[in-house]
Motif scaffolding. Structure first.
Motif, PDB file in Angstrom:
ATOM      1  N   THR A 155      29.085   4.426  -4.071  1.00  0.00           N
ATOM      2  CA  THR A 155      28.566   3.080  -3.859  1.00  0.00           C
ATOM      3  C   THR A 155      27.540   2.735  -4.940  1.00  0.00           C
ATOM      4  O   THR A 155      27.195   3.569  -5.779  1.00  0.00           O
ATOM      5  CB  THR A 155      27.928   2.955  -2.469  1.00  0.00           C
ATOM      6  OG1 THR A 155      26.817   3.857  -2.373  1.00  0.00           O
ATOM      7  CG2 THR A 155      28.936   3.289  -1.382  1.00  0.00           C
ATOM      8  N   ASP A 157      23.681   1.317  -5.556  1.00  0.00           N
ATOM      9  CA  ASP A 157      22.469   1.205  -4.756  1.00  0.00           C
ATOM     10  C   ASP A 157      21.228   1.040  -5.634  1.00  0.00           C
ATOM     11  O   ASP A 157      21.055   1.756  -6.622  1.00  0.00           O
ATOM     12  CB  ASP A 157      22.308   2.467  -3.887  1.00  0.00           C
ATOM     13  CG  ASP A 157      23.570   2.771  -3.095  1.00  0.00           C
ATOM     14  OD1 ASP A 157      23.673   2.285  -1.965  1.00  0.00           O
ATOM     15  OD2 ASP A 157      24.455   3.479  -3.622  1.00  0.00           O
ATOM     16  N   ASP A 161      16.479   1.030  -2.294  1.00  0.00           N
ATOM     17  CA  ASP A 161      17.239   1.196  -1.058  1.00  0.00           C
ATOM     18  C   ASP A 161      16.803   2.470  -0.330  1.00  0.00           C
ATOM     19  O   ASP A 161      16.489   3.483  -0.964  1.00  0.00           O
ATOM     20  CB  ASP A 161      18.744   1.286  -1.363  1.00  0.00           C
ATOM     21  CG  ASP A 161      19.318  -0.035  -1.840  1.00  0.00           C
ATOM     22  OD1 ASP A 161      18.651  -1.064  -1.662  1.00  0.00           O
ATOM     23  OD2 ASP A 161      20.432  -0.043  -2.387  1.00  0.00           O
ATOM     24  N   LEU A 163      18.771   4.224   1.677  1.00  0.00           N
ATOM     25  CA  LEU A 163      19.942   5.103   1.793  1.00  0.00           C
ATOM     26  C   LEU A 163      20.141   5.608   3.219  1.00  0.00           C
ATOM     27  O   LEU A 163      20.684   6.695   3.440  1.00  0.00           O
ATOM     28  CB  LEU A 163      19.835   6.292   0.809  1.00  0.00           C
ATOM     29  CG  LEU A 163      19.623   5.939  -0.660  1.00  0.00           C
ATOM     30  CD1 LEU A 163      19.612   7.213  -1.509  1.00  0.00           C
ATOM     31  CD2 LEU A 163      20.688   4.971  -1.168  1.00  0.00           C
ATOM     32  N   PRO A 180      25.631   7.735  -2.971  1.00  0.00           N
ATOM     33  CA  PRO A 180      24.955   6.603  -3.616  1.00  0.00           C
ATOM     34  C   PRO A 180      24.970   6.749  -5.131  1.00  0.00           C
ATOM     35  O   PRO A 180      25.006   7.858  -5.656  1.00  0.00           O
ATOM     36  CB  PRO A 180      23.523   6.709  -3.074  1.00  0.00           C
ATOM     37  CG  PRO A 180      23.330   8.167  -2.799  1.00  0.00           C
ATOM     38  CD  PRO A 180      24.681   8.674  -2.346  1.00  0.00           C
TER      39      PRO A 180
END
Length: 472
Positions: A155, A157, A161, A163, A180
């Motif tokens: 992903t 990020d 973030d 997470l 991530p």
């Protein structure tokens, strides 16, 4: 009327058909760069209708509808989901030659079993059938990932973030790795209005005040540690205009201090800050064993009126045409001379740069891993048949296509994994054509190695992904 998506779609010779059906179609998927929402994986979300999973947030389709004269109310406005789907269905017959035409029908076939051309007449029945299946666990997010034999999802990020979804998925022991990727674009964008707001968020995440450049670097380092502890394997940088200045920490610190004080920065000072910060990040990535991805050349938010109305990532970005070779060499060489050049993937949104990227990658290879510096797959405006073939032919001409790490979706939709099938068919047809034309020996073992490695094993090794068996 049925679609053109037959068993041998895009496979134009017997060699291509054999290696696709016997090898490529059975391989798992590593999707190492996308914009999927990990929270939706955690929740095993079921989408309410075809518009929600297919059109929401998809700026590829938004651009196509605008080009077809569709009013914005039916694209990003307040019209109903059904009305938005219907204008998309009216647009699809006009997409011949655009990869969206193929992707649309691949997705209808692969996920919903619908082998019918989408148009205004067929749309109501397709809407009903697709929505019926979307309501079942057969097409929940996790079921889609299992169906496509996805092993790894990378992903995108922001460093601020938390997470949380990644952490919960890992604690659950979820059998597909959802990793991530560290995307610090806002942290390098010192010249932008949003920088100071983002800096405040960073302070909250690290738990201390950022009063100077040393503090800033410490905060970034802390977030790299945090991401690494949560399974990060890669960073990702979106760089519209490539930068490089010979500089040091003191000069970057001056630029940072001026920004904190609200002073105007020169173009040189901005590039000094960006250069030194990226070099420091590359050092951290190298220490962690991460991959660094550089997405270069997107010209962002070109339509001011629509940006003010809708915001970013709405389909008003384009292909930039600035030169990059000198600055790219400066960045990579500055990292390499200190042994701080991580495994790197180079993408340019301008296909004019294909030769430059392939040649530049070859300058910094070593014995750490085959293909340490990658020419990335055809990206965004280039992920069509011609673009994918051009990228692979360039890589083969100038570098080693055998070490290529293959396809990614770069998508916000869980239906987009069909793009891996699209790529694999194009790859197999290219290799098969080379065999048929006598440019490559008809050696089954050699062909099998090329297909397996490009479609799966090279990426697994490059991103240091453990072998997995995806649950059925």
């Amino acid at each position: 009327m049925k679609t053109s998506i037959t068993k041998d779609f895009l496979l134009y010779n017997e060699t291509a058909k054999n290696i696709y059906h016997q090898i490529a179609r059975h391989l798992p998927i590593i999707d190492y760069h996308n914009h999927l929402d990990p929270q939706e994986i955690l929740e095993d979300k079921n989408y309410s209708n075809l518009t929600e999973i297919w059109l929401t947030g998809d700026h590829y389709k938004w651009r196509a509808m605008r080009a077809n004269g569709v009013n914005e109310a039916y694209i990003t406005g307040d019209k109903s989901d059904y009305e938005k789907f219907m204008v998309w269905a009216k647009t699809v017959p006009n997409l011949i030659g655009n990869p969206l035409y193929h992707w649309t029908h691949l997705e209808l076939l692969n996920y919903f079993g619908i082998d019918e051309v989408l148009n205004e007449k067929t749309a109501p029945a397709i809407w009903e059938e697709a929505n019926r299946k979307l309501a079942t666990k057969e097409l929940s997010v996790r079921s889609i990932l299992r169906k496509d034999k996805v092993n790894f999802v990378g992903t995108t990020d922001d460093p601020t973030d938390d997470l949380a979804a990644h952490e919960k998925l890992a604690a659950e022991g979820y059998d597909i790795t959802v990793s991530p990727s560290f995307r610090p674009d806002k942290g390098l964008g010192i010249e932008k209005d949003e920088f100071m707001v983002w800096l405040e968020k960073l302070e909250v995440m690290v738990g201390f005040r950022i009063e100077n450049y040393t503090d800033f670097l410490k905060a970034l380092s802390d977030r790299v540690d945090y991401f690494d502890a949560h399974g990060c394997r890669s960073s990702d940088h979106g760089i519209s205009v490539l930068f490089f200045e010979n500089t040091d920490q003191e000069e970057a610190g001056v630029a940072f201090r001026k920004r904190l004080n609200g002073e105007e920065l020169s173009a040189k000072e901005i590039d000094q800050f960006k250069t030194y910060t990226l070099l420091e990040l590359a050092r951290l990535y190298t220490e962690k064993g991460w991959v660094m991805q550089l997405h270069i050349g997107a010209m962002r938010n070109t339509n001011t009126k629509m940006f003010n109305r809708i915001g970013a990532d709405a389909g008003f970005d384009s292909i930039g045409d600035l030169l990059l070779a000198d600055k790219l060499a400066g960045l990579l060489d500055s990292m390499d001379v200190k042994d701080q050049l991580p495994r790197t993937v180079l993408y340019s949104l301008n296909s004019r740069d294909n030769n430059i990227l392939a040649a530049m990658a070859g300058n910094y290879q070593n014995d750490e891993i085959p293909g340490k510096i990658q020419m990335g797959t055809a990206w965004w405006f280039n992920d069509h048949i011609d673009g994918m073939e051009a990228q692979m032919k360039t890589l083969a001409n100038i570098g080693l296509i055998s070490n290529f790490i293959g396809m990614l979706t770069d998508s916000r939709s869980f239906l987009s994994f069909s793009r891996h099938e699209y790529f694999r068919r194009i790859l197999c047809n290219l290799l098969g054509t080379w065999v048929e034309e006598g440019k490559m020996p008809n050696d089954p073992e050699l062909l099998e190695n090329y297909v397996k490695n490009i479609c799966y094993y090279n990426a697994r090794q490059f991103f240091r992904i453990k072998e997995q068996v995806t649950a059925s």
